[in-house]
Design an enzyme around this catalytic site. Structure first.
Site, PDB file in Angstrom:
ATOM      1  N   CYS A 199       0.627  -1.311   0.266  1.00 11.48           N
ATOM      2  CA  CYS A 199      -0.066   0.250   0.200  1.00 11.48           C
ATOM      3  C   CYS A 199       0.954   1.429   0.003  1.00 11.48           C
ATOM      4  CB  CYS A 199      -0.981   0.107   0.881  1.00 11.48           C
ATOM      5  SG  CYS A 199      -2.052  -1.282   1.197  1.00 11.48           S
ATOM      6  N   ASN A 241     -10.207   0.034  -0.393  1.00  9.09           N
ATOM      7  CA  ASN A 241      -9.103   0.097  -0.232  1.00  9.09           C
ATOM      8  C   ASN A 241      -8.187  -0.871  -2.292  1.00  9.09           C
ATOM      9  OD1 ASN A 241      -5.985  -0.276   0.115  1.00  9.09           O
ATOM     10  ND2 ASN A 241      -5.724  -1.246   2.507  1.00  9.09           N
ATOM     11  N   HIS A 245      -3.598   7.137   2.476  1.00  5.93           N
ATOM     12  CA  HIS A 245      -4.062   5.818   1.667  1.00  5.93           C
ATOM     13  C   HIS A 245      -5.480   5.583   2.118  1.00  5.93           C
ATOM     14  CE1 HIS A 245      -4.496   1.253   1.010  1.00  5.93           C
ATOM     15  NE2 HIS A 245      -3.748   1.022   1.453  1.00  5.93           N
TER      16      HIS A 245
HETATM   17  N1  COA Z   1     -18.746  -8.593   9.280  1.00  2.00           N
HETATM   18  C1  COA Z   1     -18.657  -8.549  10.863  1.00  2.00           C
HETATM   19  N2  COA Z   1     -18.081  -8.659  11.504  1.00  2.00           N
HETATM   20  C2  COA Z   1     -17.103  -9.172  11.970  1.00  2.00           C
HETATM   21  C3  COA Z   1     -16.070  -8.877  10.221  1.00  2.00           C
HETATM   22  C4  COA Z   1     -17.173  -8.506   8.979  1.00  2.00           C
HETATM   23  N3  COA Z   1     -16.751  -8.518   7.924  1.00  2.00           N
HETATM   24  N4  COA Z   1     -14.666  -8.685  10.369  1.00  2.00           N
HETATM   25  C5  COA Z   1     -14.874  -9.236  12.082  1.00  2.00           C
HETATM   26  N5  COA Z   1     -15.527  -9.481  12.420  1.00  2.00           N
HETATM   27  C6  COA Z   1     -16.223  -8.952  13.981  1.00  2.00           C
HETATM   28  C7  COA Z   1     -14.664 -10.088  14.212  1.00  2.00           C
HETATM   29  O1  COA Z   1     -14.643 -11.299  14.733  1.00  2.00           O
HETATM   30  C8  COA Z   1     -14.691  -9.716  15.952  1.00  2.00           C
HETATM   31  O2  COA Z   1     -16.011 -10.355  16.930  1.00  2.00           O
HETATM   32  P1  COA Z   1     -15.848 -10.848  17.637  1.00  2.00           P
HETATM   33  O3  COA Z   1     -15.667  -9.618  19.165  1.00  2.00           O
HETATM   34  O4  COA Z   1     -16.950 -11.924  18.481  1.00  2.00           O
HETATM   35  O5  COA Z   1     -13.803 -11.817  18.038  1.00  2.00           O
HETATM   36  C9  COA Z   1     -15.318  -7.964  15.920  1.00  2.00           C
HETATM   37  O6  COA Z   1     -15.982  -7.796  14.564  1.00  2.00           O
HETATM   38  C10 COA Z   1     -14.403  -7.431  15.817  1.00  2.00           C
HETATM   39  O7  COA Z   1     -13.406  -7.430  14.762  1.00  2.00           O
HETATM   40  P2  COA Z   1     -12.282  -6.421  15.336  1.00  2.00           P
HETATM   41  O8  COA Z   1     -11.037  -7.385  14.063  1.00  2.00           O
HETATM   42  O9  COA Z   1     -12.069  -6.336  16.379  1.00  2.00           O
HETATM   43  O10 COA Z   1     -12.888  -5.401  14.121  1.00  2.00           O
HETATM   44  P3  COA Z   1     -12.216  -3.788  14.169  1.00  2.00           P
HETATM   45  O11 COA Z   1     -12.878  -2.835  15.106  1.00  2.00           O
HETATM   46  O12 COA Z   1     -10.816  -4.087  13.954  1.00  2.00           O
HETATM   47  O13 COA Z   1     -12.256  -4.035  12.051  1.00  2.00           O
HETATM   48  C11 COA Z   1     -11.046  -4.466  10.155  1.00  2.00           C
HETATM   49  C12 COA Z   1     -11.593  -5.041  11.337  1.00  2.00           C
HETATM   50  C13 COA Z   1     -10.421  -5.132   9.548  1.00  2.00           C
HETATM   51  C14 COA Z   1     -11.731  -3.467   9.744  1.00  2.00           C
HETATM   52  C15 COA Z   1     -10.102  -3.123  10.816  1.00  2.00           C
HETATM   53  O14 COA Z   1      -9.234  -4.359  11.910  1.00  2.00           O
HETATM   54  C16 COA Z   1      -8.676  -2.772   9.422  1.00  2.00           C
HETATM   55  O15 COA Z   1      -9.102  -2.387   9.076  1.00  2.00           O
HETATM   56  N6  COA Z   1      -7.983  -3.051  10.241  1.00  2.00           N
HETATM   57  C17 COA Z   1      -7.094  -2.387   9.195  1.00  2.00           C
HETATM   58  C18 COA Z   1      -6.791  -3.353   8.067  1.00  2.00           C
HETATM   59  C19 COA Z   1      -5.849  -2.687   6.959  1.00  2.00           C
HETATM   60  O16 COA Z   1      -6.016  -1.558   6.147  1.00  2.00           O
HETATM   61  N7  COA Z   1      -5.140  -3.329   6.079  1.00  2.00           N
HETATM   62  C20 COA Z   1      -4.861  -3.026   4.426  1.00  2.00           C
HETATM   63  C21 COA Z   1      -3.373  -2.571   5.541  1.00  2.00           C
HETATM   64  S1  COA Z   1      -3.362  -0.976   4.303  1.00  2.00           S
END
Ligand code: COA
Length: 340
Positions: free
Chosen positions: A117, A287, A257
């Site tokens: 990214c 993304n 980004h």
């Molecule tokens: N739909 C519904 N629930 C989901 C889900 C989805 N698509 N994905 C995860 N969950 C659930 C998880 O299982 C978790 O459940 P639990 O509490 O029972 O374990 C809950 O939602 C919270 O998960 P969490 O990982 O804490 O959510 P979050 O707020 O961190 O959001 C991302 C998850 C992936 C959206 C976030 O962490 C993120 O954007 N991270 C950066 C990723 C990124 O940018 N990657 C590219 C690199 S540049």
């Protein structure tokens, strides 16, 4: 250290596929819902390549052709094409080479760079160095990724985030105080545990085992990436502000980004920027990895004026992260109101 010239962006092009993958479409594929996706990521839809014959180089070429048309640039004028991508057409044969071929560039050489990214930002600085040194006259820098080729559409942790697209910029020399002013980049290879496509390279060549274990798909620890992205982008933006004696109030546009709206807003808040200063299009494209920043520049180009202070910042796999300070210049030929 900069030498004789500044390198300035003089033309832009972008391409996203026609096919829209909405949050409601994803509800059919994995256990998720649109409200969750919008509230946690800010993404409403993303574009996906449907035609299996369309590869990253095709999207990159379409972005470049748009750039050449809008900027009134002839194919023979371009010296060099740097494509930043994590999803090259092939392991061997650069996507840059394919783009030169497909766009009919007879006087250019093409290469690939990969910093996930952060790739476009890194490539932009490399391209600028080619101009600043006087080695090249017109360098095209492209960020392009066909993320749908590495996303597992049964994994709700990743499939909601990514889209396909390509963005291109043309760099030329100027003796005015426009263009790329400074960059501050970092990498930390230990971050690979948290965001990676494990197989398909020389470490884990494709095998029945890698296929069975689904190692050709991107996997991540979203929470770790989330925190590291906010920290990394905030720190490097602060470094670049400090090094260039700038206050955040002097920044006209932050072009970050586009990984997650909450990450973008946290970085903007940490830097003390208003919502108007922070450019966002993640709602429509998700993304697109190396393509997010050039697509954002392309989308917002009408808002930019010569002399505007801009910070571009990114965080990605590697980990890789950083910030670039540039002063917007004059586009060769702005898209006029009555043109598409
Ligand atoms: N739909 C519904 N629930 C989901 C889900 C989805 N698509 N994905 C995860 N969950 C659930 C998880 O299982 C978790 O459940 P639990 O509490 O029972 O374990 C809950 O939602 C919270 O998960 P969490 O990982 O804490 O959510 P979050 O707020 O961190 O959001 C991302 C998850 C992936 C959206 C976030 O962490 C993120 O954007 N991270 C950066 C990723 C990124 O940018 N990657 C590219 C690199 S540049």
């Amino acid at each position: 250290m900069r030498t004789r010239y500044n390198a300035v962006i003089t033309a832009l092009g972008g391409y996203v596929p026609d096919t829209i993958l909405t949050n409601h479409d994803l509800e059919e594929l994995v256990d998720t819902n649109s409200e969750w996706i919008v509230s946690r990521t800010g993404i409403k839809e993303r574009r996906i390549v449907k035609d299996p014959n369309i590869a990253t180089s095709d999207m990159a070429t379409l972005a470049l052709l748009r750039l050449m048309e809008d900027g009134n640039v002839q194919p023979d004028e371009i010296d060099c094409v740097i494509v930043s991508t994590s999803t090259p057409d092939y392991v061997m044969v650069s996507t840059g080479s394919m783009v030169c071929e497909k766009a009919g560039l007879k006087n250019a050489w093409g290469i690939d760079t990969n910093a996930a990214c952060s790739g476009f930002l890194y490539a932009l600085t490399l391209g600028a160095s080619m101009i600043e040194s006087g080695r090249s006259k017109k360098v095209v820098v492209i960020g392009a990724d066909k993320n749908s080729s590495i996303v597992n559409y049964t994994d709700r942790n990743t499939c909601i985030l990514f889209g396909d697209g390509a963005g291109a910029v043309l760099l030329e020399k100027t003796e005015e105080e426009f263009g790329l002013m400074d960059s501050f980049f970092r990498t930390d290879g230990s971050g690979k545990e948290n965001l990676i496509v494990t197989a398909g390279g020389s470490k884990n060549p494709a095998s029945q085992e890698t296929l069975d274990q689904k190692l050709h798909y991107v996997r991540q620890d979203g929470r770790v990436v989330f925190k590291a992205a906010i920290q990394g982008m905030t720190d490097t933006c602060n470094e670049i502000l400090k090094a260039n004696h700038l206050q955040s109030s002097q920044i006209d546009h932050l072009v970050p980004h586009q990984a997650n709206l909450r990450i973008i807003q946290a970085v903007g808040d940490n830097l003390g920027l208003s919502a108007e200063q922070v450019k966002i299009n993640i709602d429509r494209y998700g993304n697109t990895t190396a393509a997010t920043i050039p697509l954002c520049l392309w989308d917002y180009q009408k808002d930019f004026k010569a002399g505007d202070n801009m910070i571009l910042t990114a965080f990605g796999a590697g980990f890789s992260w950083g910030a670039t300070y540039l002063k917007w210049g004059k586009l060769r030929h702005k898209t006029s109101e009555n043109e598409d």
